[in-house]
Design a protein around this motif. Structure first.
Motif, PDB file in Angstrom:
ATOM      1  N   ALA A  58       1.456   3.467   4.773  1.00  0.00           N
ATOM      2  CA  ALA A  58       0.671   4.683   4.989  1.00  0.00           C
ATOM      3  C   ALA A  58      -0.765   4.503   4.526  1.00  0.00           C
ATOM      4  CB  ALA A  58       1.320   5.854   4.259  1.00  0.00           C
ATOM      5  N   ALA A  59      -0.951   3.813   3.400  1.00  0.00           N
ATOM      6  CA  ALA A  59      -2.308   3.571   2.898  1.00  0.00           C
ATOM      7  C   ALA A  59      -3.080   2.645   3.830  1.00  0.00           C
ATOM      8  CB  ALA A  59      -2.247   2.978   1.499  1.00  0.00           C
ATOM      9  N   ARG A  83       4.907 -22.310  -1.909  1.00  0.00           N
ATOM     10  CA  ARG A  83       5.267 -22.247  -0.488  1.00  0.00           C
ATOM     11  C   ARG A  83       4.053 -22.061   0.413  1.00  0.00           C
ATOM     12  NH1 ARG A  83      10.958 -21.362  -0.354  1.00  0.00           N
ATOM     13  NH2 ARG A  83      10.784 -21.529   1.913  1.00  0.00           N
ATOM     14  N   LYS A  84       2.868 -22.042  -0.187  1.00  0.00           N
ATOM     15  CA  LYS A  84       1.605 -21.866   0.544  1.00  0.00           C
ATOM     16  C   LYS A  84       1.605 -20.560   1.348  1.00  0.00           C
ATOM     17  CE  LYS A  84       0.661 -26.823   0.803  1.00  0.00           C
ATOM     18  NZ  LYS A  84       0.379 -27.984   1.680  1.00  0.00           N
ATOM     19  N   ILE A  85       2.085 -19.510   0.691  1.00  0.00           N
ATOM     20  CA  ILE A  85       2.093 -18.165   1.274  1.00  0.00           C
ATOM     21  C   ILE A  85       0.936 -17.383   0.663  1.00  0.00           C
ATOM     22  CG2 ILE A  85       3.404 -16.022   1.527  1.00  0.00           C
ATOM     23  CD1 ILE A  85       5.958 -17.703   1.118  1.00  0.00           C
ATOM     24  N   PRO A  86       0.048 -16.812   1.465  1.00  0.00           N
ATOM     25  CA  PRO A  86      -1.064 -16.031   0.910  1.00  0.00           C
ATOM     26  C   PRO A  86      -0.580 -14.883   0.028  1.00  0.00           C
ATOM     27  CG  PRO A  86      -1.400 -16.436   3.248  1.00  0.00           C
ATOM     28  CD  PRO A  86      -0.004 -16.889   2.944  1.00  0.00           C
ATOM     29  N   PHE A  87      -1.141 -14.804  -1.176  1.00  0.00           N
ATOM     30  CA  PHE A  87      -0.816 -13.696  -2.086  1.00  0.00           C
ATOM     31  C   PHE A  87      -1.924 -12.663  -1.954  1.00  0.00           C
ATOM     32  CE2 PHE A  87      -0.664 -11.459  -6.156  1.00  0.00           C
ATOM     33  CZ  PHE A  87       0.688 -11.129  -6.205  1.00  0.00           C
ATOM     34  N   ALA A  88      -1.568 -11.463  -1.451  1.00  0.00           N
ATOM     35  CA  ALA A  88      -2.572 -10.459  -1.090  1.00  0.00           C
ATOM     36  C   ALA A  88      -3.033  -9.609  -2.258  1.00  0.00           C
ATOM     37  CB  ALA A  88      -2.041  -9.561   0.020  1.00  0.00           C
ATOM     38  N   ASP A 115      -5.805   8.744   0.005  1.00  0.00           N
ATOM     39  CA  ASP A 115      -6.597   9.971  -0.136  1.00  0.00           C
ATOM     40  C   ASP A 115      -6.965  10.275  -1.583  1.00  0.00           C
ATOM     41  OD1 ASP A 115      -6.398  10.439   2.603  1.00  0.00           O
ATOM     42  OD2 ASP A 115      -4.492  11.475   2.388  1.00  0.00           O
ATOM     43  N   LEU A 116      -6.476   9.474  -2.531  1.00  0.00           N
ATOM     44  CA  LEU A 116      -6.706   9.731  -3.950  1.00  0.00           C
ATOM     45  C   LEU A 116      -7.720   8.763  -4.533  1.00  0.00           C
ATOM     46  CD1 LEU A 116      -2.998  10.179  -5.118  1.00  0.00           C
ATOM     47  CD2 LEU A 116      -4.569  11.946  -4.294  1.00  0.00           C
ATOM     48  N   ASP A 117      -8.148   9.082  -5.744  1.00  0.00           N
ATOM     49  CA  ASP A 117      -8.992   8.166  -6.515  1.00  0.00           C
ATOM     50  C   ASP A 117      -8.174   7.729  -7.722  1.00  0.00           C
ATOM     51  OD1 ASP A 117     -10.959   6.694  -7.689  1.00  0.00           O
ATOM     52  OD2 ASP A 117     -12.156   8.401  -8.384  1.00  0.00           O
ATOM     53  N   CYS A 118      -7.534   6.570  -7.612  1.00  0.00           N
ATOM     54  CA  CYS A 118      -6.652   6.099  -8.668  1.00  0.00           C
ATOM     55  C   CYS A 118      -6.543   4.577  -8.596  1.00  0.00           C
ATOM     56  CB  CYS A 118      -5.275   6.752  -8.550  1.00  0.00           C
ATOM     57  SG  CYS A 118      -4.410   6.371  -7.019  1.00  0.00           S
ATOM     58  N   PRO A 119      -6.042   3.924  -9.640  1.00  0.00           N
ATOM     59  CA  PRO A 119      -5.930   2.461  -9.653  1.00  0.00           C
ATOM     60  C   PRO A 119      -5.076   1.900  -8.516  1.00  0.00           C
ATOM     61  CG  PRO A 119      -5.707   3.328 -11.878  1.00  0.00           C
ATOM     62  CD  PRO A 119      -5.731   4.512 -10.962  1.00  0.00           C
ATOM     63  N   ALA A 120      -3.990   2.579  -8.172  1.00  0.00           N
ATOM     64  CA  ALA A 120      -3.126   2.091  -7.093  1.00  0.00           C
ATOM     65  C   ALA A 120      -3.868   2.092  -5.767  1.00  0.00           C
ATOM     66  CB  ALA A 120      -1.870   2.944  -6.992  1.00  0.00           C
ATOM     67  N   ARG A 121      -4.654   3.128  -5.558  1.00  0.00           N
ATOM     68  CA  ARG A 121      -5.434   3.213  -4.315  1.00  0.00           C
ATOM     69  C   ARG A 121      -6.446   2.073  -4.234  1.00  0.00           C
ATOM     70  NH1 ARG A 121     -10.693   3.553  -2.028  1.00  0.00           N
ATOM     71  NH2 ARG A 121     -10.635   4.946  -0.231  1.00  0.00           N
ATOM     72  N   ASN A 122      -7.130   1.791  -5.323  1.00  0.00           N
ATOM     73  CA  ASN A 122      -8.127   0.716  -5.336  1.00  0.00           C
ATOM     74  C   ASN A 122      -7.482  -0.642  -5.085  1.00  0.00           C
ATOM     75  OD1 ASN A 122     -10.030   2.673  -5.951  1.00  0.00           O
ATOM     76  ND2 ASN A 122      -9.887   2.342  -8.164  1.00  0.00           N
ATOM     77  N   ALA A 123      -6.300  -0.852  -5.671  1.00  0.00           N
ATOM     78  CA  ALA A 123      -5.588  -2.118  -5.463  1.00  0.00           C
ATOM     79  C   ALA A 123      -5.165  -2.265  -4.005  1.00  0.00           C
ATOM     80  CB  ALA A 123      -4.379  -2.179  -6.381  1.00  0.00           C
ATOM     81  N   LEU A 124      -4.696  -1.185  -3.403  1.00  0.00           N
ATOM     82  CA  LEU A 124      -4.269  -1.229  -2.003  1.00  0.00           C
ATOM     83  C   LEU A 124      -5.451  -1.475  -1.063  1.00  0.00           C
ATOM     84  CD1 LEU A 124      -1.587   1.586  -1.989  1.00  0.00           C
ATOM     85  CD2 LEU A 124      -1.240  -0.747  -1.171  1.00  0.00           C
ATOM     86  N   GLU A 125      -6.610  -0.933  -1.409  1.00  0.00           N
ATOM     87  CA  GLU A 125      -7.788  -1.180  -0.572  1.00  0.00           C
ATOM     88  C   GLU A 125      -8.178  -2.651  -0.617  1.00  0.00           C
ATOM     89  OE1 GLU A 125     -11.916   1.077   0.540  1.00  0.00           O
ATOM     90  OE2 GLU A 125     -11.367   1.006  -1.588  1.00  0.00           O
ATOM     91  N   SER A 126      -8.064  -3.263  -1.794  1.00  0.00           N
ATOM     92  CA  SER A 126      -8.354  -4.695  -1.923  1.00  0.00           C
ATOM     93  C   SER A 126      -7.344  -5.523  -1.112  1.00  0.00           C
ATOM     94  CB  SER A 126      -8.301  -5.099  -3.397  1.00  0.00           C
ATOM     95  OG  SER A 126      -8.497  -6.491  -3.544  1.00  0.00           O
ATOM     96  N   ILE A 127      -6.073  -5.115  -1.159  1.00  0.00           N
ATOM     97  CA  ILE A 127      -5.038  -5.803  -0.361  1.00  0.00           C
ATOM     98  C   ILE A 127      -5.324  -5.649   1.123  1.00  0.00           C
ATOM     99  CG2 ILE A 127      -2.592  -5.645   0.313  1.00  0.00           C
ATOM    100  CD1 ILE A 127      -2.001  -4.986  -2.670  1.00  0.00           C
TER     101      ILE A 127
END
Length: 285
Positions: free
Chosen positions: A20-21, A239-244, A265-277
């Motif tokens: 969803a993110a 295994r040469k798998i990209p770590f996101a 839709d939030l401002d939180c650490p989880a949201r920032n991490a998901l945006e980087s991923i």
């Protein structure tokens, strides 16, 4: 159309929350929920308007015409699946037990039994600013892979010009997962930092490798077990798998889900991490 599929080794790892993110970050116009046994992506990606609803016809089930049935009981005595019950001198089929083998039709002297197409599920298609394809398989049906394929085909048919499609898959490595992986450009596995989570990841990696599909991995709630998170990262490196990336445990994530919102839709650490991923995944695509 590039297809990004989100998978996990088990339910409850944060697969749908992640999907969803990513949908919100990318503003994807083609979306599918291929977890047909328990679809829930619609709960955190609000859709407008009424869906186009069609039946999904799976295999066949036996049906007994009570007007022709004389109550001889041959159908019941020959049924290996104990799917036929007698009531008031006539017989009826339990749709959840019937395997559609056709023996009852073959032995019935009155031709009161016939095999009919089974309405095994419900397909829904939303078409507004974006195309959202989903479906629900009826309890006890075994055509999940076929239904997943039809969900993806509907998405592709009505959003052919879209650059990116995001698909929320099923947990595990079963038939619906294999059907979801087919044709995907990249699979993002949302891993759980635990002993069983690592085992689940190994099984998913093996499945994807057999299907020759490109993989990337992220870890949700990584700080719950930094030791297992490090083990997953080392496994990916070997295994040469990209770590996101890693997503921290965040109480706001649970609050957002309960409110039917996306973490994006939030401002939180989880949201920032998901945006980087998300940014890492887009580079891989």
């Amino acid at each position: 159309m590039k297809k990004l599929l989100i998978l996990s080794g088990k339910g409850g790892t944060g697969k749908t929350t992640t999907a969803a993110a990513l949908i919100r970050f990318s503003k994807a116009k083609a979306i599918a929920d291929c977890d047909v046994d328990a679809p829930n992506l619609h709960l955190v990606t609000a859709q407008t308007g009424n869906p186009e609803v069609t039946q999904f016809l799976g295999g066949e089930k036996a049906e007994i015409d009570p007007c022709k049935c004389t109550g001889c009981g041959l159908c019941q005595s020959h049924c290996r699946f104990d799917a036929i019950r007698e009531k008031d001198g006539t017989y009826a089929v339990n749709e959840y037990a019937c395997e559609g083998c056709g023996v009852c039709e073959y032995v019935c002297p009155q031709r009161a039994v016939k095999l009919v197409k089974d309405a095994a599920g419900r397909k829904e298609l939303y078409r507004s600013d974006s195309v959202f394809s989903t479906a629900t398989l009826k309890m006890g049906r075994g055509n999940s892979g076929k239904l997943v394929t039809e969900v993806k085909m509907a998405m592709q048919k009505y959003a052919p010009e879209t650059e990116l499609a995001i698909i929320d898959g099923s947990p595990g490595i079963g038939c619906p997962v294999i059907a979801s992986v087919s044709g995907a450009d990249l699979v993002l596995v949302v891993a759980e930092p635990s002993l069983s989570g690592f085992s689940d990841l190994e099984r998913l990696v093996k499945t994807a490798e057999m299907l020759r599909t490109k993989l990337a991995v992220c870890v949700n709630k990584w700080d719950v077990s930094p030791e297992h998170t490090e083990k997953i990262q080392l496994f990916c490196a070997e295994r040469k798998i990209p770590f996101a990336g890693k997503i921290p445990y965040d109480k706001k994530a649970s609050e957002a889900i309960n409110a039917g919102m996306s973490i994006a839709d939030l401002d939180c650490p989880a949201r920032n991490a998901l945006e980087s991923i998300y940014e890492t995944i887009m580079k891989l695509l």
